[in-house]
Every structure is written in C-alpha cells, then in structure tokens.
Write a protein that holds these residues in place. Sequence first.
Motif, mmCIF file in Angstrom:
data_model
loop_
_atom_site.group_PDB
_atom_site.id
_atom_site.type_symbol
_atom_site.label_atom_id
_atom_site.label_comp_id
_atom_site.label_asym_id
_atom_site.label_seq_id
_atom_site.Cartn_x
_atom_site.Cartn_y
_atom_site.Cartn_z
ATOM 1 N N GLU A 45 0.848 -1.185 0.000
ATOM 2 C CA GLU A 45 0.000 0.000 0.000
ATOM 3 C C GLU A 45 0.880 1.230 0.000
ATOM 4 O OE1 GLU A 45 -3.105 0.363 2.874
ATOM 5 O OE2 GLU A 45 -3.564 -1.752 2.739
ATOM 6 N N ARG A 46 0.487 2.225 -0.792
ATOM 7 C CA ARG A 46 1.222 3.480 -0.803
ATOM 8 C C ARG A 46 0.265 4.613 -1.101
ATOM 9 N NH1 ARG A 46 5.093 2.794 -5.998
ATOM 10 N NH2 ARG A 46 5.640 0.956 -4.880
ATOM 11 N N VAL A 47 0.677 5.794 -0.742
ATOM 12 C CA VAL A 47 -0.122 6.984 -0.966
ATOM 13 C C VAL A 47 0.468 7.725 -2.150
ATOM 14 C CG1 VAL A 47 -0.856 9.184 0.018
ATOM 15 C CG2 VAL A 47 -0.718 7.158 1.471
ATOM 16 N N ILE A 48 -0.378 8.093 -3.095
ATOM 17 C CA ILE A 48 0.063 8.903 -4.223
ATOM 18 C C ILE A 48 -0.766 10.180 -4.239
ATOM 19 C CG2 ILE A 48 0.906 6.991 -5.639
ATOM 20 C CD1 ILE A 48 -1.694 7.101 -7.226
ATOM 21 N N ALA A 49 -0.149 11.266 -4.648
ATOM 22 C CA ALA A 49 -0.846 12.546 -4.727
ATOM 23 C C ALA A 49 -1.559 12.641 -6.065
ATOM 24 C CB ALA A 49 0.150 13.684 -4.580
ATOM 25 N N ILE A 50 -2.875 12.740 -6.017
ATOM 26 C CA ILE A 50 -3.699 12.848 -7.219
ATOM 27 C C ILE A 50 -4.460 14.163 -7.154
ATOM 28 C CG2 ILE A 50 -5.600 11.826 -8.526
ATOM 29 C CD1 ILE A 50 -4.847 9.127 -7.403
ATOM 30 N N LEU A 93 1.286 7.858 -11.967
ATOM 31 C CA LEU A 93 1.696 8.410 -10.684
ATOM 32 C C LEU A 93 2.303 7.345 -9.774
ATOM 33 C CD1 LEU A 93 -1.347 10.771 -10.116
ATOM 34 C CD2 LEU A 93 0.996 11.445 -10.709
ATOM 35 N N VAL A 94 2.011 6.074 -10.051
ATOM 36 C CA VAL A 94 2.582 4.976 -9.270
ATOM 37 C C VAL A 94 3.945 4.581 -9.818
ATOM 38 C CG1 VAL A 94 2.313 2.538 -8.681
ATOM 39 C CG2 VAL A 94 0.391 4.082 -8.455
ATOM 40 N N ALA A 95 4.039 4.448 -11.132
ATOM 41 C CA ALA A 95 5.299 4.026 -11.756
ATOM 42 C C ALA A 95 5.281 4.404 -13.231
ATOM 43 C CB ALA A 95 5.476 2.519 -11.614
ATOM 44 N N PRO A 96 6.426 4.773 -13.775
ATOM 45 C CA PRO A 96 6.478 5.123 -15.192
ATOM 46 C C PRO A 96 6.421 3.892 -16.094
ATOM 47 C CG PRO A 96 8.627 5.403 -14.175
ATOM 48 C CD PRO A 96 7.676 5.012 -13.089
ATOM 49 N N CYS A 97 5.950 4.095 -17.331
ATOM 50 C CA CYS A 97 5.971 3.043 -18.340
ATOM 51 C C CYS A 97 7.413 2.866 -18.815
ATOM 52 C CB CYS A 97 5.048 3.419 -19.500
ATOM 53 S SG CYS A 97 5.676 4.779 -20.518
#
Length: 97
Positions: free
Chosen positions: A9-14, A36-40
Amino acid sequence: MRRDATMAERVIAIHPAAPAKPAWGAPCNGCGVCCLVAPCPVGVLVSRRRQGACSAVRWDEAQTRYICSLAGHALLGRLVRRFIAAGEGCDCDIEVE
C-alpha cells in the motif's frame, strides 16, 4: 501495469479534480493512477526511475485529466502511444481508495 506481491500500500498525490480510476479494460479517462505509481518503459528512461510518479505525466487543467507529455511529442509520440497502449483501455489493476 500488473500489481505484484512486492507492491505494498502506498499513498500517491492525485489532483482533486482527477476522474475516478476506470475498471480494468475500460477506456482510459486520464485518472493518472498508473503514471503516478510508476512510469511506463519510456517513462523509465525519461524519469530515470522505476517507481514513483513519471516525470512526463502532466495535469491538464483545461481537460481536467492527466496526460503524457511524451505522447504529444512530434518525433516520439507514435512510439510512446504504442508503449502506453493509448486507446486500448485501462491496464492498471491497482485498487484506489
């Protein structure tokens, strides 16, 4: 983006006006969760990281959605759109609360 056992679990700023994440396979609506979680793969090269927000993702105030700044690039756009499967539907199975 498939979630694996190492992704905790992680928090991402949206952005608060971002649309809700669509269901797996539904058309992309620019929610931004995947970027926002990980780049392609292309974003990894640009961002120089494998985790965390891609440096190419941008909030578009006029469209109230996230966009990939590389997808509109004159020379790389077509390749980037193919890598991110633009128009193919949501491939991010991360659950958002």
